[in-house]
Structures are given as structure tokens and as C-alpha cells.
Design an enzyme around this catalytic site. Structure first.
Site, PDB file in Angstrom:
ATOM      1  N   ARG A  50      12.329  41.262  23.470  1.00  0.00           N
ATOM      2  CA  ARG A  50      11.878  42.294  24.406  1.00  0.00           C
ATOM      3  C   ARG A  50      11.831  41.877  25.871  1.00  0.00           C
ATOM      4  O   ARG A  50      11.493  42.680  26.723  1.00  0.00           O
ATOM      5  CB  ARG A  50      10.517  42.882  24.017  1.00  0.00           C
ATOM      6  CG  ARG A  50      10.544  43.605  22.716  1.00  0.00           C
ATOM      7  CD  ARG A  50       9.408  44.544  22.486  1.00  0.00           C
ATOM      8  NE  ARG A  50       8.125  44.063  22.920  1.00  0.00           N
ATOM      9  CZ  ARG A  50       7.099  44.858  23.235  1.00  0.00           C
ATOM     10  NH1 ARG A  50       7.232  46.150  23.165  1.00  0.00           N
ATOM     11  NH2 ARG A  50       5.958  44.353  23.615  1.00  0.00           N
ATOM     12  N   ASP A  51      12.148  40.634  26.215  1.00  0.00           N
ATOM     13  CA  ASP A  51      12.155  40.243  27.623  1.00  0.00           C
ATOM     14  C   ASP A  51      13.212  39.171  27.886  1.00  0.00           C
ATOM     15  O   ASP A  51      12.963  38.182  28.562  1.00  0.00           O
ATOM     16  CB  ASP A  51      10.774  39.757  28.057  1.00  0.00           C
ATOM     17  CG  ASP A  51      10.589  39.786  29.562  1.00  0.00           C
ATOM     18  OD1 ASP A  51      11.333  40.517  30.251  1.00  0.00           O
ATOM     19  OD2 ASP A  51       9.698  39.077  30.076  1.00  0.00           O
ATOM     20  N   LEU A  52      14.407  39.388  27.334  1.00  0.00           N
ATOM     21  CA  LEU A  52      15.486  38.432  27.528  1.00  0.00           C
ATOM     22  C   LEU A  52      16.030  38.570  28.949  1.00  0.00           C
ATOM     23  O   LEU A  52      16.454  39.649  29.360  1.00  0.00           O
ATOM     24  CB  LEU A  52      16.604  38.690  26.515  1.00  0.00           C
ATOM     25  CG  LEU A  52      17.685  37.620  26.469  1.00  0.00           C
ATOM     26  CD1 LEU A  52      17.119  36.301  25.946  1.00  0.00           C
ATOM     27  CD2 LEU A  52      18.842  38.081  25.594  1.00  0.00           C
ATOM     28  N   THR A  91      11.239  43.207  31.688  1.00  0.00           N
ATOM     29  CA  THR A  91      11.557  43.042  33.101  1.00  0.00           C
ATOM     30  C   THR A  91      12.547  44.114  33.538  1.00  0.00           C
ATOM     31  O   THR A  91      13.600  44.290  32.922  1.00  0.00           O
ATOM     32  CB  THR A  91      12.143  41.640  33.346  1.00  0.00           C
ATOM     33  OG1 THR A  91      11.170  40.671  32.896  1.00  0.00           O
ATOM     34  CG2 THR A  91      12.438  41.412  34.812  1.00  0.00           C
TER      35      THR A  91
END
Length: 173
Positions: A50-52, A91
Site C-alpha cells: 500500500r505504499d510502494l 503516498t
């Protein structure tokens, strides 16, 4: 990690204090793919990061990529194809549009983020780069789509990668 994050390396490349040819970038990409494969397929329970993004990819002594920062990660039970949240996490610029619109996330959301990371490595511009504020598309992904449908695909490649014989490999994947 000795080499810091992918974000650190990309900043050094932008600053001109480090070089990273296509083979080096390709090696990092392969490491990210292997990490996502482990999380999404080979792990006993599917994990969605969920935040790569480049700041969450560390590089070891051999420039092997390691996905890190699992603060937003979720385990997806086998019976579910997606998870619904009450708010979007991640992000800006790396978040898949369907997740942003529906608040439902799947492993495909990580794949979208990976595509953005790959684009950042090839064009050397982050989604938040001021460059995109001066385009009609106002986003990396929309700009890239327009470039891909144009006649000159090389406009999207980091100029430092052009002339090294890998343009075709970069453009076709």
C-alpha cells in the site's frame, strides 16, 4: 542498508554525484518484482504493501532491492479479493486511482505503484516533480500515456540512459 534507499540513489543521479546505467536500474527493478512476487504470491498470506515508492525500497551492498516500511501493509485473507478502508493511505502520486476512488485495494494497487516507480527510474522525475505542474496533464502517469501515444518515445527516457544501446529494451520493458 549501505546504499540507502532508491530515493537517495535517484536524488544522487539527479544531482550528478552518482551514475546508474540501465543494467543497474534493471537489477533494482528485478529485485522489486521479486519482492512483490513474494508478498502477493509466494507468502502464505497475501500481503499488500500500500505504499510502494522509492523511499520504501532499500538497496543493500550489492544494490539488491529490498521492500521496506510495512506500516500501511495489510494481509488479505484468502477468501477476499480486496479490502475496503475508511480512508486512503499511501503516498500521493503512487496511489492507484481505483483505490483512491473506491477505497478498495488489491494487490493490483501495488502493481500500479510499481509502474510509477519504474517510470520514475526511467524518466528520472518523481510524480511530485515541478515539471508536471507545467504540463497540460499535471501528472506523471497522464503525461507518460500521452508520450507513449506520440511518435517520439525517447522523450520519456532519462537523457543519461540514451546512447548506451538499451533504448529499445527500456521502451519495450
Amino acid at each position: 542498508m549501505k546504499n540507502g534507499s532508491l530515493q537517495d540513489i535517484l536524488q544522487q543521479i539527479t544531482d550528478g554525484t552518482r551514475e546508474l546505467d540501465w543494467l543497474g536500474r534493471h537489477r533494482i527493478v528485478a529485485g522489486i518484482v521479486a519482492g512483490l512476487e513474494h508478498l502477493h504470491i509466494n507468502h502464505t498470506q497475501r500481503i499488500i504493501h500500500r505504499d510502494l515508492m522509492p523511499a520504501n525500497i532499500l538497496l543493500d551492498d550489492d544494490m539488491e532491492a529490498r521492500i521496506t516500511d510495512f506500516g500501511l501493509a495489510k494481509v488479505v485473507p484468502d477468501a477476499h479479493t480486496y479490502i475496503t478502508t475508511s480512508n486512503v493511505a499511501g503516498t500521493v502520486g503512487y496511489i492507484a486511482p481505483e483505490y483512491h476512488q473506491t477505497l478498495k485495494f488489491t494487490d493490483k494497487c501495488d502493481i500500479y505503484s510499481f509502474g510509477v516507480v519504474l517510470a520514475v527510474m526511467v524518466i528520472e522525475k518523481a510524480p511530485s516533480d515541478e515539471f508536471f505542474q507545467h504540463t497540460s496533464e499535471m501528472s506523471l502517469v497522464k503525461w507518460l500515456r500521452n508520450v507513449m501515444t506520440s511518435d517520439d518515445h525517447k522523450i520519456e527516457i532519462d537523457p543519461k540512459l540514451i546512447g548506451n544501446g538499451y533504448e529499445e529494451r527500456i521502451l519495450v520493458g
